[in-house]
Design a protein around this motif. Structure first.
Motif, short mmCIF file in Angstrom:
data_model
loop_
_atom_site.label_atom_id
_atom_site.label_comp_id
_atom_site.label_asym_id
_atom_site.label_seq_id
_atom_site.Cartn_x
_atom_site.Cartn_y
_atom_site.Cartn_z
N LEU A 91 -34.07 -6.37 -13.79
CA LEU A 91 -35.24 -6.49 -12.92
C LEU A 91 -34.87 -7.18 -11.61
O LEU A 91 -35.48 -6.93 -10.57
CB LEU A 91 -36.34 -7.27 -13.63
CG LEU A 91 -37.27 -6.46 -14.51
CD1 LEU A 91 -38.21 -7.37 -15.27
CD2 LEU A 91 -38.04 -5.44 -13.71
N ASN A 92 -33.88 -8.06 -11.65
CA ASN A 92 -33.42 -8.70 -10.42
C ASN A 92 -32.90 -7.67 -9.43
O ASN A 92 -33.12 -7.79 -8.22
CB ASN A 92 -32.35 -9.75 -10.71
CG ASN A 92 -32.93 -10.95 -11.40
OD1 ASN A 92 -34.08 -11.30 -11.20
ND2 ASN A 92 -32.13 -11.59 -12.24
N LEU A 106 -38.56 5.85 -5.52
CA LEU A 106 -37.20 5.51 -5.95
C LEU A 106 -37.19 4.23 -6.78
O LEU A 106 -36.43 4.11 -7.74
CB LEU A 106 -36.27 5.36 -4.75
CG LEU A 106 -35.83 6.66 -4.10
CD1 LEU A 106 -35.00 6.37 -2.85
CD2 LEU A 106 -35.04 7.50 -5.07
N LEU A 107 -38.05 3.27 -6.43
CA LEU A 107 -38.14 2.04 -7.22
C LEU A 107 -38.64 2.35 -8.63
O LEU A 107 -38.11 1.80 -9.61
CB LEU A 107 -39.07 1.03 -6.54
CG LEU A 107 -38.57 0.43 -5.23
CD1 LEU A 107 -39.65 -0.44 -4.60
CD2 LEU A 107 -37.30 -0.36 -5.45
N GLN A 112 -37.62 3.08 -14.44
CA GLN A 112 -37.68 3.90 -15.66
C GLN A 112 -36.30 4.19 -16.24
O GLN A 112 -36.11 4.19 -17.44
CB GLN A 112 -38.40 5.22 -15.37
CG GLN A 112 -39.89 5.01 -15.15
CD GLN A 112 -40.59 6.27 -14.70
OE1 GLN A 112 -39.98 7.18 -14.16
NE2 GLN A 112 -41.91 6.31 -14.90
N SER A 113 -35.32 4.41 -15.38
CA SER A 113 -34.00 4.78 -15.89
C SER A 113 -33.12 3.58 -16.22
O SER A 113 -32.33 3.64 -17.17
CB SER A 113 -33.28 5.68 -14.88
OG SER A 113 -33.12 5.01 -13.66
N VAL A 114 -33.26 2.49 -15.51
CA VAL A 114 -32.34 1.36 -15.70
C VAL A 114 -32.98 0.21 -16.48
O VAL A 114 -32.34 -0.40 -17.34
CB VAL A 114 -31.80 0.86 -14.33
CG1 VAL A 114 -30.92 -0.35 -14.49
CG2 VAL A 114 -31.05 1.98 -13.63
N VAL A 118 -33.64 0.27 -21.32
CA VAL A 118 -33.08 -0.84 -22.10
C VAL A 118 -34.18 -1.58 -22.85
O VAL A 118 -34.03 -1.94 -24.02
CB VAL A 118 -32.34 -1.83 -21.16
CG1 VAL A 118 -31.99 -3.12 -21.88
CG2 VAL A 118 -31.10 -1.19 -20.60
N LEU A 119 -35.30 -1.76 -22.20
CA LEU A 119 -36.39 -2.54 -22.76
C LEU A 119 -37.03 -1.85 -23.97
O LEU A 119 -37.35 -2.50 -24.97
CB LEU A 119 -37.44 -2.75 -21.68
CG LEU A 119 -38.47 -3.82 -21.89
CD1 LEU A 119 -37.82 -5.16 -22.13
CD2 LEU A 119 -39.38 -3.89 -20.66
N PHE A 120 -37.20 -0.55 -23.91
CA PHE A 120 -37.94 0.15 -24.95
C PHE A 120 -37.07 0.85 -25.98
O PHE A 120 -37.59 1.45 -26.91
CB PHE A 120 -38.90 1.15 -24.32
CG PHE A 120 -39.93 0.48 -23.46
CD1 PHE A 120 -40.73 -0.53 -23.96
CD2 PHE A 120 -40.08 0.84 -22.14
CE1 PHE A 120 -41.66 -1.17 -23.16
CE2 PHE A 120 -41.02 0.22 -21.33
CZ PHE A 120 -41.81 -0.78 -21.85
N TYR A 121 -35.76 0.79 -25.84
CA TYR A 121 -34.89 1.45 -26.81
C TYR A 121 -35.08 0.83 -28.19
O TYR A 121 -34.88 -0.37 -28.37
CB TYR A 121 -33.42 1.38 -26.39
CG TYR A 121 -32.51 2.03 -27.39
CD1 TYR A 121 -32.45 3.41 -27.46
CD2 TYR A 121 -31.76 1.29 -28.27
CE1 TYR A 121 -31.64 4.03 -28.39
CE2 TYR A 121 -30.95 1.91 -29.21
CZ TYR A 121 -30.89 3.28 -29.25
OH TYR A 121 -30.11 3.88 -30.18
#
Length: 136
Positions: A91-92, A106-107, A112-114, A118-121
């Motif tokens: 998030l940083n 783009l943000l 969603q991709s980065v 990771v958060l929802f895997y």
């Protein structure tokens, strides 16, 4: 003691049935990659003996990482909550990109991709049992 012995026999019988099923359907077990872990919530657990499959003992483990999800014998998911820390660090990067006046589309794509990936895997597996200590 009798219950433990009966449970042990049933368990070994299931393992033998599984090995037999694999042989019948011409499936080859890769014993070097096979791990055995018994999920047990009792305070004093009996020592677990390895299951002999195809003449070779299967390695007994207390924890195992499967498809990125850490499983342990007590189903303690605290190791999996490290993904929240990883997402926070990513998030940083998102904040940094926003400071460069990057367009919102783009943000969102970056998030969603980065970050979200990771958060929802595998959160469906362990998310319900997160402790206050891990969430904070």
């Amino acid at each position: 003691m009798f219950k433990v012995m009966r449970w042990e026999r049933e368990y070994r019988s299931l393992v033998e049935d599984f090995v037999e099923w694999c042989n019948t359907d011409h499936l080859k077990l890769n014993i070097t990659k096979t791990k055995e872990m018994c999920i047990d919530f009792r305070m004093s657990r009996p020592s677990q003996q390895p299951s002999p499959s195809v003449g070779v003992d299967v390695e007994v483990v207390r924890s195992y990482k499967y498809l990125g999800v850490h499983l342990d014998e007590r189903l303690d998911w605290s190791v999996n909550t490290d993904s929240y820390k990883k997402a926070q660090s990513r998030l940083n990067f998102l904040r940094r990109l926003r400071s460069f006046s990057i367009c919102p589309e783009l943000l969102l794509m970056f998030y969603q991709s980065v970050v979200a990936s990771v958060l929802f895997y595998a959160v469906v597996c362990w998310g319900g049992s997160i402790s206050k200590r891990d969430a904070g």
